[in-house]
Scaffold this motif. Sequence first.
Motif, mmCIF file in Angstrom:
data_model
loop_
_atom_site.group_PDB
_atom_site.id
_atom_site.type_symbol
_atom_site.label_atom_id
_atom_site.label_comp_id
_atom_site.label_asym_id
_atom_site.label_seq_id
_atom_site.Cartn_x
_atom_site.Cartn_y
_atom_site.Cartn_z
ATOM 1 N N LEU A 162 0.630 -1.059 -0.018
ATOM 2 C CA LEU A 162 0.114 0.101 -0.216
ATOM 3 C C LEU A 162 0.763 1.288 0.014
ATOM 4 C CD1 LEU A 162 -2.826 -0.873 2.433
ATOM 5 C CD2 LEU A 162 -2.922 -0.902 -0.073
ATOM 6 N N GLY A 163 2.043 1.198 0.295
ATOM 7 C CA GLY A 163 3.027 2.316 0.204
ATOM 8 C C GLY A 163 3.190 2.952 1.699
ATOM 9 N N ALA A 164 4.218 3.740 1.624
ATOM 10 C CA ALA A 164 4.960 4.193 2.903
ATOM 11 C C ALA A 164 3.687 5.024 3.546
ATOM 12 C CB ALA A 164 6.120 5.005 2.876
ATOM 13 N N GLN A 165 2.865 5.564 3.087
ATOM 14 C CA GLN A 165 1.708 6.554 3.698
ATOM 15 C C GLN A 165 1.162 5.746 4.923
ATOM 16 O OE1 GLN A 165 1.062 5.285 0.707
ATOM 17 N NE2 GLN A 165 -0.917 5.859 -0.017
ATOM 18 N N VAL A 166 1.039 4.572 4.582
ATOM 19 C CA VAL A 166 0.680 3.711 5.717
ATOM 20 C C VAL A 166 1.557 3.384 6.859
ATOM 21 C CG1 VAL A 166 -0.125 1.124 6.371
ATOM 22 C CG2 VAL A 166 -0.850 2.242 4.162
ATOM 23 N N LEU A 167 1.100 3.915 8.125
ATOM 24 C CA LEU A 167 1.901 3.990 9.234
ATOM 25 C C LEU A 167 2.358 2.608 9.649
ATOM 26 C CD1 LEU A 167 0.556 6.505 11.368
ATOM 27 C CD2 LEU A 167 2.102 7.108 9.997
ATOM 28 N N PRO A 168 3.858 2.214 10.130
ATOM 29 C CA PRO A 168 4.035 1.049 10.768
ATOM 30 C C PRO A 168 3.055 0.678 11.912
ATOM 31 C CG PRO A 168 6.094 2.395 10.622
ATOM 32 C CD PRO A 168 4.779 3.241 10.399
ATOM 33 N N VAL A 169 2.421 -0.402 11.919
ATOM 34 C CA VAL A 169 1.872 -0.916 13.043
ATOM 35 C C VAL A 169 2.719 -1.163 14.051
ATOM 36 C CG1 VAL A 169 1.497 -3.314 12.190
ATOM 37 C CG2 VAL A 169 -0.238 -2.242 13.738
ATOM 38 N N THR A 170 2.132 -1.085 15.468
ATOM 39 C CA THR A 170 3.095 -1.375 16.448
ATOM 40 C C THR A 170 2.099 -2.584 17.081
ATOM 41 O OG1 THR A 170 1.789 0.215 18.034
ATOM 42 C CG2 THR A 170 3.885 0.771 16.922
ATOM 43 N N ASN A 171 2.998 -3.322 18.035
ATOM 44 C CA ASN A 171 2.089 -4.153 18.960
ATOM 45 C C ASN A 171 1.144 -3.331 19.824
ATOM 46 O OD1 ASN A 171 2.531 -6.863 19.604
ATOM 47 N ND2 ASN A 171 2.966 -6.153 21.809
ATOM 48 N N GLU A 172 1.443 -2.230 20.379
ATOM 49 C CA GLU A 172 0.274 -1.612 21.027
ATOM 50 C C GLU A 172 -0.915 -1.389 20.102
ATOM 51 O OE1 GLU A 172 1.513 2.003 22.987
ATOM 52 O OE2 GLU A 172 -0.458 2.419 23.420
ATOM 53 N N ASP A 173 -0.780 -1.189 18.759
ATOM 54 C CA ASP A 173 -2.027 -0.769 18.018
ATOM 55 C C ASP A 173 -2.718 -2.109 17.858
ATOM 56 O OD1 ASP A 173 -1.385 1.786 17.016
ATOM 57 O OD2 ASP A 173 0.061 1.018 15.636
ATOM 58 N N TYR A 174 -1.990 -3.232 17.921
ATOM 59 C CA TYR A 174 -2.749 -4.495 17.657
ATOM 60 C C TYR A 174 -3.572 -4.944 19.085
ATOM 61 C CZ TYR A 174 -0.009 -6.253 13.796
ATOM 62 O OH TYR A 174 0.482 -6.437 12.551
ATOM 63 N N GLN A 175 -3.098 -4.127 20.208
ATOM 64 C CA GLN A 175 -3.722 -4.532 21.273
ATOM 65 C C GLN A 175 -4.835 -3.390 21.548
ATOM 66 O OE1 GLN A 175 -0.431 -3.808 24.032
ATOM 67 N NE2 GLN A 175 0.179 -5.983 24.064
ATOM 68 N N THR A 176 -4.923 -2.466 20.841
ATOM 69 C CA THR A 176 -5.772 -1.372 21.007
ATOM 70 C C THR A 176 -7.398 -1.551 20.242
ATOM 71 O OG1 THR A 176 -3.974 0.042 21.396
ATOM 72 C CG2 THR A 176 -6.028 1.134 20.758
ATOM 73 N N GLU A 177 -8.404 -1.175 21.093
ATOM 74 C CA GLU A 177 -9.780 -0.863 20.541
ATOM 75 C C GLU A 177 -9.679 0.493 20.057
ATOM 76 O OE1 GLU A 177 -12.786 -1.067 23.442
ATOM 77 O OE2 GLU A 177 -14.180 -1.611 21.932
ATOM 78 N N PHE A 178 -9.598 0.893 18.956
ATOM 79 C CA PHE A 178 -9.525 2.248 18.399
ATOM 80 C C PHE A 178 -10.638 3.002 18.680
ATOM 81 C CE2 PHE A 178 -6.432 0.116 15.374
ATOM 82 C CZ PHE A 178 -5.064 0.428 16.165
ATOM 83 N N ILE A 179 -11.916 2.203 18.243
ATOM 84 C CA ILE A 179 -13.109 2.703 18.232
ATOM 85 C C ILE A 179 -12.986 4.330 17.699
ATOM 86 C CG2 ILE A 179 -14.495 1.558 20.151
ATOM 87 C CD1 ILE A 179 -13.689 3.911 22.154
ATOM 88 N N ASP A 180 -12.424 4.136 16.258
ATOM 89 C CA ASP A 180 -12.304 5.411 15.754
ATOM 90 C C ASP A 180 -11.874 4.807 14.246
ATOM 91 O OD1 ASP A 180 -11.587 8.053 15.031
ATOM 92 O OD2 ASP A 180 -10.225 8.138 16.488
ATOM 93 N N TYR A 181 -11.745 6.012 13.334
ATOM 94 C CA TYR A 181 -11.410 5.855 11.821
ATOM 95 C C TYR A 181 -10.111 5.244 11.793
ATOM 96 C CZ TYR A 181 -16.281 7.419 11.030
ATOM 97 O OH TYR A 181 -17.267 7.315 10.839
ATOM 98 N N ILE A 182 -9.656 4.078 12.362
ATOM 99 C CA ILE A 182 -8.235 3.565 12.147
ATOM 100 C C ILE A 182 -8.183 2.321 12.081
ATOM 101 C CG2 ILE A 182 -5.864 3.291 13.598
ATOM 102 C CD1 ILE A 182 -6.702 5.680 15.124
ATOM 103 N N MET A 183 -7.518 1.562 11.188
ATOM 104 C CA MET A 183 -7.530 0.213 10.755
ATOM 105 C C MET A 183 -6.053 -0.400 10.559
ATOM 106 S SD MET A 183 -9.531 -1.793 8.641
ATOM 107 C CE MET A 183 -9.396 -2.851 10.082
ATOM 108 N N ALA A 184 -5.913 -1.245 11.702
ATOM 109 C CA ALA A 184 -4.558 -2.041 11.826
ATOM 110 C C ALA A 184 -4.749 -3.228 10.536
ATOM 111 C CB ALA A 184 -4.406 -2.552 13.192
ATOM 112 N N CYS A 185 -3.567 -3.505 10.083
ATOM 113 C CA CYS A 185 -3.700 -4.647 9.285
ATOM 114 C C CYS A 185 -2.207 -5.320 9.113
ATOM 115 C CB CYS A 185 -3.698 -3.711 7.801
ATOM 116 S SG CYS A 185 -3.823 -4.995 6.504
ATOM 117 N N LYS A 186 -2.592 -6.794 8.848
ATOM 118 C CA LYS A 186 -1.440 -7.621 9.105
ATOM 119 C C LYS A 186 -1.780 -8.482 7.833
ATOM 120 C CE LYS A 186 0.931 -10.619 12.089
ATOM 121 N NZ LYS A 186 0.987 -11.533 13.407
ATOM 122 N N VAL A 187 -0.603 -8.922 7.035
ATOM 123 C CA VAL A 187 -0.995 -9.969 6.193
ATOM 124 C C VAL A 187 -0.356 -11.470 6.880
ATOM 125 C CG1 VAL A 187 0.131 -10.835 3.938
ATOM 126 C CG2 VAL A 187 -0.511 -8.337 4.262
#
Lengths: 416, 416
Positions: free
Chosen positions: A296-321
């Motif tokens: 998707l390109g570098a405008q996608v931020l690197p996901v962190t372990n904390e992101d995986y743990q977070t309930e964003f309840i917001d317009y944020i999408m974590a993604c893992k292949v």
Amino acid sequence: MTKLIEMAKNATAVKAQLAQLSEKQKNGALAAIAKALRENTAQILAANDQDIAAAQAAGMKESMQDRLKLDTVRIEGIAAAVEQLIELPDPVGKILSGETMKDGMRLINIRVPLGVVGIIYESRPNVTVDAATLCLKSGNVCILKGGKEAIYSNTALMKIMRETLEECGLPADFMQLIEDTSRAAAQELMGLAGYLDVLIPRGGAGLIQSVVENAKVPVIETGTGNNHIYVDADADQAMALTILDNAKTQRPSVCNAVETLLVHQDIAEEFLPKAKALLDAHSVEWRGDEITRQILGAQVLPVTNEDYQTEFIDYIMACKVVSDLEEAIAHIAEYGTGHSEAIVTKDYDRANRFTNAVDAAAVYVNCSTRFTDGGEFGLGAEIGISTQKLHVRGPMGLEALTSNKYMVLGSGQIRG
Amino acid sequence: MTKLIEMAKNATAVKAQLAQLSEKQKNGALAAIAKALRENTAQILAANDQDIAAAQAAGMKESMQDRLKLDTVRIEGIAAAVEQLIELPDPVGKILSGETMKDGMRLINIRVPLGVVGIIYESRPNVTVDAATLCLKSGNVCILKGGKEAIYSNTALMKIMRETLEECGLPADFMQLIEDTSRAAAQELMGLAGYLDVLIPRGGAGLIQSVVENAKVPVIETGTGNNHIYVDADADQAMALTILDNAKTQRPSVCNAVETLLVHQDIAEEFLPKAKALLDAHSVEWRGDEITRQILGAQVLPVTNEDYQTEFIDYIMACKVVSDLEEAIAHIAEYGTGHSEAIVTKDYDRANRFTNAVDAAAVYVNCSTRFTDGGEFGLGAEIGISTQKLHVRGPMGLEALTSNKYMVLGSGQIRG
């Protein structure tokens, strides 16, 4: 004796009376409460104005102020929700099972109210009415503690409900509100062993965690939904896109929204650009693992372990292949909160493997996680969504506010 | 990482495997365990001898030593109890309810294991096998902590069960015993939030209270039975005597025995001397209120408030003369522990009033409290008797060790 102990004793004193009220009496009180709320709209709005003024003075965010705000439409909605409870069957008194014991006694297992229910919640004042009337219909005395932001509104709503109970010839103490909004009062409520049959926290992860850690009474853990959608190599990709869009963007602030997308490596290159384009319409921010970012390109931020743990309840999408279904299942086991988990696949065996192996209140095949809801599941009303395994799991309706009692009817039998 | 965290991680690693084992596989393992217990009787007895020697050296009471003691007959009993579990239906996988949702998805509510169950208990070594095999049959991984008095016996029993699991091609970590019998280890177990789905204390009031107060994981409170028999003015007195004798003296050390006799004032003068004469045969010590002492004489000790609060589990009978049914109900509400409560009466309305108003796991009309038991209630096996209202109330069998999961099977549905 503290004020709260006094309230607890008041609750205990009337719980047997409420437990034995007929459905007709309870429905009569509910109808009267709905009517009184409508008739006292001006009084409720005046109290709510005080909360809003205090919130503005304190510089509360607009979105939080909106949760706090009441208007005539919302009050009508609250009253209508009370009336909907009238239509629901009374759970109390149902014979759950029974048999004739070997010595001839009748063993009858009957559904009874829990007794005294504590509910601790945050800013929305509608919860005050919602929780109190759900408790009333299920035969439970309640002790409520709302957030300090809504104290004027909550106090006004509770005053109306208590006065209405008295007008119906019933004890006002069927419903009580703790007006002390301090942390110390919350701590004391969590420690009311011997008085509270259950304490239910309704609110954010911080509140729930605090109650689970500190309570000395039985707790039903509700709410936190760190949910995943796994798109399998064999998925109908158009279907997967529709489901992802619904689960992420239809109402991102709720606990059944999705937070992390897991995509099988074989289709990632084809699927992810389509998914990104779709969610771009809602300005969803992506946080991806290395392969996602390569695609998707570098405008996608690197996901962190904390992101995986977070309930964003917001317009944020974590993604893992992921390399396969098993990696998806393992990821969900590690990071999921046991709320709602979905797979999109055309493969029968993998659908089964997912529903069997994933340990959550609700597991979905080829549909949106957004359906985890008391109304959608046919419960009619909802006191919360349990993410624990004890007592009840998933959406909690009136039955979740009940227990059972064995009655044994004999004619002189003794144990040999 | 502490030893206990390591054990908790081991349990978590195998819980999905155990949850999905077939009934046939679980029954095969149970049969192998029963066989191995019998074959290794000498090894178990040698370990038990070490516990008994330590108990004698520490000057443990004879009756406590008897609880600890194993012999070939008791080991056979333990093995036979494991085999009885084979006959019980597997609770896991039952479809509890379901429907077709409005958009056409199938909503299936299925019974699943709790996951990881902690059990903390006192001196009887048979609980080690009992608890571990009940967990196995219900698909739960267990972490057990027994009393330090039984550590050699428990360690030997667990070693045999774990080796047997491995011989069956299953992970030994389905069952684990905490060998550290310190208080600190118990505290750590109570704090294992995120690992334990439930913690069940089995033992005396002190242990249960400590777990309820300190646990940060969901707990099922079991056991304490401060039970009453109310003999109404309209009672069949011969029946009341038979029931009282059975409930007090058949096995006074168990939780469903009666502790306090409540007698209607109109019959006290006639009934109490007969009751006293009957219980004198078992040298029951009486502790009575003023009227009781006026009737029975001063050799009856004055009853104290503390007596009313106490589960004697001994040949001691508290006694109070009450003015009517309502005073009996009020006394039970104040002092009862919600376990087993009985009325003896010929009056239909008062029988109904008692069963409706008394808030306990089991309420009895004209029969003995001694029937509150998993076997008597048809559960086949019992992990304990719940005196709380959340999750399950009364005797707990295999189903009490399960939760539920919703499976939603769709074809592309999203929420509108």
